[in-house]
Design an enzyme around this catalytic site. Structure first.
Site, PDB file in Angstrom:
ATOM      1  N   SER A   1      48.428   6.492   0.557  1.00 35.17           N
ATOM      2  CA  SER A   1      49.526   6.172   1.423  1.00 35.17           C
ATOM      3  C   SER A   1      49.306   4.506   1.019  1.00 35.17           C
ATOM      4  O   SER A   1      47.586   3.935   1.373  1.00 35.17           O
ATOM      5  CB  SER A   1      49.217   6.332   3.016  1.00 35.17           C
ATOM      6  OG  SER A   1      48.320   5.945   3.286  1.00 35.17           O
TER       7      SER A   1
ATOM      8  N   ALA B   1      49.297   2.601   3.429  1.00 40.53           N
ATOM      9  CA  ALA B   1      48.591   1.945   4.798  1.00 40.53           C
ATOM     10  C   ALA B   1      46.426   2.275   4.442  1.00 40.53           C
ATOM     11  O   ALA B   1      45.727   1.925   4.505  1.00 40.53           O
ATOM     12  CB  ALA B   1      48.665   3.046   5.935  1.00 40.53           C
ATOM     13  N   ALA B   2      46.566   3.852   3.799  1.00 35.95           N
ATOM     14  CA  ALA B   2      45.397   4.849   3.361  1.00 35.95           C
ATOM     15  C   ALA B   2      44.298   3.046   2.385  1.00 35.95           C
ATOM     16  O   ALA B   2      43.147   3.605   2.818  1.00 35.95           O
ATOM     17  CB  ALA B   2      45.283   5.582   3.250  1.00 35.95           C
TER      18      ALA B   2
ATOM     19  N   HIS C   1      52.700   0.756  -6.578  1.00 37.48           N
ATOM     20  CA  HIS C   1      53.717   0.249  -5.267  1.00 37.48           C
ATOM     21  C   HIS C   1      52.924  -1.371  -5.172  1.00 37.48           C
ATOM     22  O   HIS C   1      51.495  -1.047  -5.701  1.00 37.48           O
ATOM     23  CB  HIS C   1      53.533   0.823  -4.057  1.00 37.48           C
ATOM     24  CG  HIS C   1      54.837   0.008  -3.644  1.00 37.48           C
ATOM     25  ND1 HIS C   1      55.788  -0.523  -4.105  1.00 37.48           N
ATOM     26  CD2 HIS C   1      54.801   0.494  -1.843  1.00 37.48           C
ATOM     27  CE1 HIS C   1      56.572  -0.822  -2.366  1.00 37.48           C
ATOM     28  NE2 HIS C   1      56.094  -0.370  -1.853  1.00 37.48           N
TER      29      HIS C   1
HETATM   30  N1  LIG Z   1      56.814   9.228  -1.782  1.00 39.34           N
HETATM   31  C1  LIG Z   1      57.607   8.414  -2.505  1.00 39.34           C
HETATM   32  O1  LIG Z   1      58.439   8.625  -3.369  1.00 39.34           O
HETATM   33  C2  LIG Z   1      56.847   7.120  -3.395  1.00 39.34           C
HETATM   34  C3  LIG Z   1      57.594   6.312  -4.301  1.00 39.34           C
HETATM   35  C4  LIG Z   1      57.144   5.820  -5.305  1.00 39.34           C
HETATM   36  C5  LIG Z   1      56.210   5.369  -4.829  1.00 39.34           C
HETATM   37  N2  LIG Z   1      55.365   5.529  -3.947  1.00 39.34           N
HETATM   38  C6  LIG Z   1      53.608   5.092  -4.004  1.00 39.34           C
HETATM   39  O2  LIG Z   1      53.214   6.040  -4.433  1.00 39.34           O
HETATM   40  C7  LIG Z   1      51.775   5.982  -3.260  1.00 39.34           C
HETATM   41  C8  LIG Z   1      51.634   7.160  -2.524  1.00 39.34           C
HETATM   42  O3  LIG Z   1      52.337   7.326  -1.791  1.00 39.34           O
HETATM   43  P1  LIG Z   1      52.561   9.035  -1.274  1.00 39.34           P
HETATM   44  O4  LIG Z   1      53.537   8.674  -0.588  1.00 39.34           O
HETATM   45  O5  LIG Z   1      52.237   9.682  -1.914  1.00 39.34           O
HETATM   46  O6  LIG Z   1      51.814   8.738   0.131  1.00 39.34           O
HETATM   47  P2  LIG Z   1      51.176  10.071   0.723  1.00 39.34           P
HETATM   48  O7  LIG Z   1      52.271  11.328   0.373  1.00 39.34           O
HETATM   49  O8  LIG Z   1      51.561   9.260   2.038  1.00 39.34           O
HETATM   50  O9  LIG Z   1      49.571  10.747   0.109  1.00 39.34           O
HETATM   51  C9  LIG Z   1      48.921  10.170   0.921  1.00 39.34           C
HETATM   52  C10 LIG Z   1      47.359  10.680   0.474  1.00 39.34           C
HETATM   53  O10 LIG Z   1      46.402   9.401   1.393  1.00 39.34           O
HETATM   54  C11 LIG Z   1      45.262  10.716   1.612  1.00 39.34           C
HETATM   55  N3  LIG Z   1      44.796   9.523   2.947  1.00 39.34           N
HETATM   56  C12 LIG Z   1      45.783   9.020   3.875  1.00 39.34           C
HETATM   57  N4  LIG Z   1      44.868   8.367   4.878  1.00 39.34           N
HETATM   58  C13 LIG Z   1      43.813   8.448   4.070  1.00 39.34           C
HETATM   59  C14 LIG Z   1      42.603   7.806   4.138  1.00 39.34           C
HETATM   60  N5  LIG Z   1      42.649   7.586   5.449  1.00 39.34           N
HETATM   61  N6  LIG Z   1      41.266   8.306   3.874  1.00 39.34           N
HETATM   62  C15 LIG Z   1      41.765   9.083   2.240  1.00 39.34           C
HETATM   63  N7  LIG Z   1      42.645   9.040   2.434  1.00 39.34           N
HETATM   64  C16 LIG Z   1      44.068   9.127   2.422  1.00 39.34           C
HETATM   65  C17 LIG Z   1      46.020  11.605   1.836  1.00 39.34           C
HETATM   66  O11 LIG Z   1      45.094  12.627   2.026  1.00 39.34           O
HETATM   67  P3  LIG Z   1      45.085  13.907   3.501  1.00 39.34           P
HETATM   68  O12 LIG Z   1      46.105  14.954   2.993  1.00 39.34           O
HETATM   69  O13 LIG Z   1      43.311  14.068   3.521  1.00 39.34           O
HETATM   70  O14 LIG Z   1      44.753  13.481   4.924  1.00 39.34           O
HETATM   71  C18 LIG Z   1      46.510  11.800   0.402  1.00 39.34           C
HETATM   72  O15 LIG Z   1      46.686  12.556  -0.119  1.00 39.34           O
HETATM   73  C19 LIG Z   1      51.396   4.817  -2.216  1.00 39.34           C
HETATM   74  O16 LIG Z   1      51.341   3.710  -3.186  1.00 39.34           O
HETATM   75  C20 LIG Z   1      53.419   4.610  -2.015  1.00 39.34           C
HETATM   76  O17 LIG Z   1      54.025   3.668  -1.574  1.00 39.34           O
HETATM   77  C21 LIG Z   1      55.627   6.477  -2.947  1.00 39.34           C
END
Ligand SMILES: NC(=O)c1ccc[n+]([C@@H]2O[C@H](COP(=O)([O-])OP(=O)(O)OC[C@H]3O[C@@H](n4cnc5c(N)ncnc54)[C@H](OP(=O)(O)O)[C@@H]3O)[C@@H](O)[C@H]2O)c1
Length: 408
Positions: free
Chosen positions: A158, A160-161, A183
């Site tokens: 994420s 923030a992470a 992103h």
């Molecule tokens: N979601 C969307 O629709 C979308 C679309 C386009 C682009 N993006 C981009 O893609 C990227 C990923 O986004 P996402 O939405 O897939 O993220 P997400 O669903 O929020 O995934 C979070 C991941 O980060 C890990 N994490 C969180 N805090 C952590 C920490 N302190 N240390 C280690 N791992 C940690 C989580 O692991 P745990 O399970 O262990 O907490 C999980 O695997 C971002 O840059 C976002 O802007 C997202």
């Protein structure tokens, strides 16, 4: 908008068809109609000749978007065998297994590439990855080990992470590796996120314009999602080609070239504006006035949300604004065209304020502060409950229950 009701009814069949189409549900962040029209144009563009070796420009199409020429890359130029050959010496280390990690990771694996997942061992993602068939010690590792093994490190934590973990990740990004983002957030706002990328590695971006679930579902249907592609740092001279290949490998159909900065500015601006925040604000304002002026909840909801989402917005998505106006009664059309100018003039200063707030980092600061709080999940759930409890959305639940498909 009573005047458009007959048009809505007449067009119900096509709307139903559109609502059922994954292409409509797939697009969270893009302007679907413009893109799909362009895709049709590019499909007819002459294909580059097949060759044993390929150059950076091969497969790129220059498309005229309303008078502005832009670069678009397409999946057809990167068949699976070519991807496998291109990445034959690479280990793709996908860090984070949330929405994007899941979709992109499974697509990479199905494409036959050497991909490993890196997540923390005590987190929810570790279990989810195992459920999806990633095997500890074989292609599932903790974050540090995955980065060490990877040649292309895909930072899909994420946002923030990404900031929180950067001090531990940065030293492992040694010369020769490539850093990949979905992103532009972390490097563009480096003064706030502290994500200052090493100077001796390629840094690339593929940002799917939709949720990770859609990245996966479109791939499984044999289609691809639209994505932005960009290069932040090109040390090898091959960063763009690598980014495009990665884009196709993770499941993109078309890749629209941009910069990290433009990607993050437009993304943060759009989701706060017409995609979510602005539209919710418009819904609430219109609904509240109707209720304060004596209209029933069902009438206020139908005229604000139901007709928009079920009838008119899908028509705009499929055919554009002029088509939707033409499909309405003359009464509706006249008033809507007149009032659109008033709304535009009133709202434009607010949109400018929003863009500035994105550009100067205010929005990033707020997102980082809020999403780094230990209780952010509970705080978010509290806000969702407040929205769920609003009369407009309670009325909406009842209205949706009356849709034929929801009646048993
Ligand atoms: N979601 C969307 O629709 C979308 C679309 C386009 C682009 N993006 C981009 O893609 C990227 C990923 O986004 P996402 O939405 O897939 O993220 P997400 O669903 O929020 O995934 C979070 C991941 O980060 C890990 N994490 C969180 N805090 C952590 C920490 N302190 N240390 C280690 N791992 C940690 C989580 O692991 P745990 O399970 O262990 O907490 C999980 O695997 C971002 O840059 C976002 O802007 C997202």
């Amino acid at each position: 908008m009573a005047a458009s009701r007959s048009a809505s009814r007449a067009l119900r069949a096509s709307v139903k068809q559109l609502s059922a189409s994954p292409a409509v549900t797939a697009q969270r962040r893009t302007l679907v109609s413009a893109v799909s029209n362009v895709c049709r144009v590019s499909a007819t563009a002459p294909k580059a000749a097949a060759a044993g070796s390929w150059q950076q420009a091969r497969g790129m199409k220059t498309i005229d978007f309303a008078g502005t020429k832009e670069n678009v890359y397409e999946r057809e130029d990167w068949p699976r065998e070519k991807l496998i050959d291109y990445f034959k010496n690479d280990t793709l280390a996908l860090i984070g297994y949330g929405s994007q990690g899941h979709g992109q990771g499974l697509n990479l694996r199905d494409n036959g590439l050497n991909v490993i997942v890196g997540v923390r061992k005590n987190g929810a993602s570790w279990k989810e990855a195992q459920q999806d068939g990633w095997i500890p010690g074989t292609n599932l590792f903790d974050v540090d080990e995955a980065i060490e093994r990877g040649t292309i490190v895909m930072n899909l934590l994420s946002d923030a992470a990404q900031s929180e973990t950067w001090p531990a990740i940065k030293p492992k990004l040694t010369k020769g590796k490539t850093l990949y983002f979905s992103h532009g957030f972390s490097p563009v706002f480096k003064d706030l996120t502290n994500v200052d990328v090493p100077k001796d590695i390629d840094v690339i971006l593929v940002a799917p314009k939709g949720s990770g679930r859609t990245v996966r579902s479109l791939f499984r249907e044999g289609r691809g999602i639209n994505s932005s592609v960009a290069v932040y740092q090109d040390v090898t001279g091959q960063a763009l080609e690598k980014a495009v290949a990665m884009g196709v490998a993770v499941g993109s159909g078309y890749l629209y070239q941009t910069t990290f900065e433009k990607e993050v500015y437009s993304d943060l601006y759009g989701e706060r504006g017409c995609l979510m925040g602005g539209i919710h604000g418009m819904f609430l304002a219109q609904y509240e006035v109707l209720r304060e002026r004596g209209h029933s909840p069902s009438e206020a909801f139908n005229e604000t949300v139901e007709e928009a989402t079920q009838s008119l917005y899908p028509l705009i998505g499929a055919n554009g604004m002029d088509y939707m106006y033409a499909a309405c009664s003359t009464t509706a059309r006249r008033g809507a065209i007149d009032w659109s100018k008033r709304f535009k003039d009133t709202l434009k200063p607010l949109f400018n304020e929003l863009y500035t707030s994105v550009q100067d980092g205010t929005e990033t600061k707020r997102a980082l502060e809020y999403n780094s709080r230990p209780d952010y999940r509970q705080a978010f759930e509290k806000e969702m409950q407040e929205i769920r409890d609003l009369e407009i959305w309670r009325a909406g639940k009842a209205v949706r229950g009356l849709r034929p498909e929801n009646q048993k």
